[in-house]
Scaffold this active site. Structure first.
Site, PDB file in Angstrom:
ATOM      1  N   GLU A 180       0.826  -1.213   0.000  1.00 58.23           N
ATOM      2  CA  GLU A 180       0.000   0.000   0.000  1.00 58.23           C
ATOM      3  C   GLU A 180       0.863   1.266   0.000  1.00 58.23           C
ATOM      4  OE1 GLU A 180      -4.274  -1.254   1.838  1.00 58.23           O
ATOM      5  OE2 GLU A 180      -2.825  -0.487   3.269  1.00 58.23           O
ATOM      6  N   GLU A 254      -6.678  -7.368  -0.381  1.00 56.11           N
ATOM      7  CA  GLU A 254      -7.157  -7.437   0.997  1.00 56.11           C
ATOM      8  C   GLU A 254      -8.645  -7.156   0.988  1.00 56.11           C
ATOM      9  OE1 GLU A 254      -3.108  -5.755   3.269  1.00 56.11           O
ATOM     10  OE2 GLU A 254      -5.042  -4.780   3.575  1.00 56.11           O
TER      11      GLU A 254
END
Length: 774
Positions: A180, A254
């Site tokens: 991320e 995710e």
């Protein structure tokens, strides 16, 4: 006849010697992932080997497979394997190669996520603390000091796990680079360096990068296959992914069935109906995914991190996952399994789920020995001024700063920001507490007729694991002074510094006494059991600290909740006598413990907090008579909205005044609020705090105002709704820590909630003092 895919799973689950001969290929096709040329949808679940006792790895992996997973997603935490610089640990609980082999034996592929940065509510996001010994280091950048250490780590991962790639007969089919990164930076060259290092480490399977929907195109490079992270609205997220990925399989890196817990805020429960609906959308449309978390487990030891700006995470990492903290399976698991069973490969059959492991209760027992911290101090080091813990080569635990203060009138003790909690003692008597959550760094020192000893006992909780807050040095640093109401400031110097890392050596050297110790102390007791089943240690009568059983550190506890128990794995117990050591910095109501058959994850006690339990301020607003520097209307859409003021506003505080919502209701909801500099770049949030919010929901869910500036788009600030419904206008005030030049804002609405609480008309005020705090 069994399908080719099922046959491949069987081949991949052969013993190691056979698997070494059964090399396979894994590729990214034009519209699907290809295992030996055959299309496959990756049905993956996240499980962290460091959060599960090694004795239970196989049990948890079997439950994953029985739930319908064909792959396991596995983070590596760099600091777990290299706590001391240059010393790697891959044995015992750190034997990730064995974890991967067990996954392969259960018919699971492995998606590897080695970092160097992970996040995962883990201490410093997995980055090793010793990087912070360099005062100038810039983490997650091309700073040569960081890159060199990161490349050494990646090379070591390749040495250890490279042989377990699917191309060499192992289960690893994909490897993530960084994590991320769009939330942190926008440096494509940095990502290119790490991708190159991963290839040079010997990984030849596909490499990928994940980002949330709002950051999917940030620092994206062609060497890394993009996947998107989200907790809802897969259709919208996959649409955004397709805009940057014209062809290729779609994957959610995710997918959140729940969320993590932080101390002092409500336990999180996911929306099971919405989770199953979104999961089915992906299955119907052949979208691959990883359920984060499929099984959360426990952040044993001192490994739990902290959400930003500073909300320390609980040791329980239950996450409301389909497989509970203790490995239990229930309705969420069964409904997930039923859904998965409708979308299996031809000929694929799910194995039966193992029964839940047995649990036991332990009758209440007393801890009758104690060891006061001040009577068990190590040899100190001398320093003219205090420094952060890292500068004394200490990575975690506690640190005590001691000096002599002169006689004099009542004065204000001014310290640097404490990281994280500091107990202030004068001649052994506690007179105040420093608290990072509230940015409290001052304590009144009573008048003194003679010199006295000043002690500052600082507890370091987990380092911030998200955003630029990972530069989280512990303890105190810089000038500490006494400022009387009249007279000159006195700078305190000539300190003794006592380093207490809470390691095995320190515990072994404690001098125990019968009975109750005064002040912060360790406690010791024993209990007898005739069997070694799992149990949950009830710590609800204790204050704040850490627990060890038979040398195993269970993690942290804090009476404020929501967690009131600590998971004790059966394999860590012994038939007969078992030893418990408790560090309590506040002191227990009663020095007793017991073992329960069920955990307590959702009981808050704000009255037990030594500071205000909420960031909600009831200070006096100073907006009356002020002219807003900006007023406008947000668009009615899901996406983040960037607003440039067209001029530069300057001040220490910013007030967002919200006049109404798009749906006309009373609620205001914000997922994230970013401020931009004059060039449109996000300003760093590490030193920000909320100093005023007119309303926030803290009973039925964690709708705290601090969620607007923690960098997490999947949680949010929500005005009160369970007991009261405060009307508009709503106001939120940020203190930025220093005078700041602001060129705009970016507002991210709560994802997946249509128009509920979505902001419409608003005003912006910027100044030095917009609220008078109590």
């Amino acid at each position: 006849m069994k399908s080719k895919i099922l046959s491949l799973f069987l081949a991949l689950s052969l013993n190691q010697a056979s698997a070494a001969e059964a090399k396979h290929t894994f590729e990214i096709g034009k519209d699907a992932f290809l295992l030996d040329g055959n299309p496959i949808v990756i049905r993956c679940g996240e499980l962290h080997s460091a959060r599960v006792p090694r004795e239970y790895w196989q049990d948890r992996l079997r439950r994953m497979r029985a739930m319908g997973m064909n792959a396991v997603c596995a983070y590596l935490f760099w600091n777990f394997h290299e706590w001391e610089e240059g010393k790697y640990d891959w044995k015992g609980q750190a034997d990730v190669a064995e974890f991967c082999r067990l996954a392969q034996a259960e018919g699971l592929l492995v998606v590897l996520r080695p970092g160097p940065y992970a996040c995962a509510e883990w201490e410093m996001g997995g980055l090793p603390w010793w990087l912070l010994k360099d005062k100038d280091i810039e983490l997650r950048t091309r700073d040569p000091k960081f890159l060199e250490a990161s490349k050494s780590w990646i090379k070591e991962v390749g040495r250890e796990l490279g042989p377990l790639q699917v191309t060499k007969g192992g289960p690893i089919v994909m490897v993530q680079v960084e994590n991320e990164y769009g939330f942190y930076g926008d440096d494509k060259e940095y990502m290119t360096e790490l991708a190159r290092a991963t290839r040079e480490a010997g990984f030849d399977v596909p490499l990928f990068a994940c980002n949330p929907r709002v950051k999917i195109d940030v620092a994206r490079i062609p060497e890394l296959f993009p996947v998107v992270n989200f907790g809802s609205d897969p259709e919208g997220a996959f649409k955004a992914l397709r805009e940057v990925l014209p062809e290729g399989p779609l994957m959610c890196g995710e997918f959140y069935p729940g969320w993590f817990d932080t101390w002092g805020y409500p336990h999180h429960l996911g929306n099971t109906k919405g989770y199953l609906s979104d999961l089915e959308y992906m299955l119907k449309n052949k979208g691959s995914f990883s359920i984060y978390m499929a099984h959360g487990g426990t952040s044993f030891g001192l490994w739990a991190g902290a959400d930003g700006p500073f909300k320390p995470d609980t040791s329980s990492y239950d996450y409301d996952a389909p497989i509970s903290e203790a490995g239990w399976i229930g309705e969420k698991f069964q409904k997930t399994r039923e859904l998965m069973s409708r979308y299996l490969e031809a000929g694929e059959k799910l194995p039966d789920a193992p029964a839940n492991l047995p649990v036991m209760s332990v009758p209440e027992f007393s801890l009758e020995q104690s060891a006061a911290i001040f009577e068990n101090l190590p040899t100190p080091v001398a320093d003219r001024q205090v420094q952060n813990m890292e500068m004394y080569d200490q990575g975690r635990g506690m640190i005590l700063y001691r000096t002599t203060i002169p006689a004099g009138p009542e004065a204000m003790l001014n310290t640097s920001p404490v990281h994280d909690f500091g107990w202030v003692f004068v001649d052994g008597r506690q007179i105040g507490i420093l608290d990072r959550r509230r940015a409290s760094s001052k304590v009144t020192i009573p008048a003194r007729t003679e010199p006295q000893t000043l002690d500052l006992l600082v507890e370091a909780m987990g380092r911030v694991n998200f955003g630029r807050g990972v530069h989280d040095r512990k303890g105190l640093n810089g000038e500490i002074s006494l400022v009387p109401k009249k007279g000159d400031k006195v700078v305190l110097e000539n300190w003794q510094v006592f380093n207490m890392d809470l390691g095995e050596k320190m515990l072994a050297g404690l001098q125990w006494k019968k009975g109750k110790a005064m002040g912060p102390a360790f406690w010791r007791g024993t209990f007898q059991v005739g069997k070694t089943d799992d149990t949950f240690l009830d710590v609800s009568s204790w204050g704040k600290g850490v627990v060890w059983i038979n040398g195993h550190c269970l993690g942290r506890f804090w009476a404020i909740g929501p967690t009131q128990t600590m998971y004790v794995p059966g394999p860590w117990l012994k038939k007969g006598e078992n030893e418990v050591i408790v560090l309590d910095l506040i002191g227990p109501e009663r020095p007793v413990l017991s073992g329960l058959e069920k955990p307590i994850l959702d009981k808050l006690h704000p009255e037990k907090d030594f500071n205000k339990p909420s960031l909600l301020s009831k200070g006096k607003l100073l907006l009356d008579g002020l002219t807003p520097q900006w007023e406008a209307t947000f668009e009615n859409k899901d996406e983040a909205q960037t607003v440039r003021f067209g001029k530069t506003l300057e001040g220490r505080q910013l007030a967002l005044e919200m006049l109404n919502s798009q749906d006309g209701g009373p609620f205001a909801v914000i997922s994230e609020l970013d401020l931009l500099d004059e060039h449109g770049k996000p300003l760093p949030q590490a030193n920000w705090r909320i100093v005023y919010a007119d309303s926030e929901e803290l009973s039925a869910e964690d709708g705290s105002a601090a969620n607007t500036i923690n960098g997490q788009v999947s949680d949010f600030w929500h005005t009160a709704w369970s007991a009261t419904k405060a009307p508009y206008p709503h106001r939120l005030i940020l203190d930025l820590g220093v005078q700041t030049r602001i060129g705009g804002i970016r507002y991210t609405p709560r994802p997946g909630m249509k128009q509920v609480g979505r902001l419409k008309d608003y005003r912006i005020y910027v100044g030095d003092t917009l609220v008078e705090t109590p």
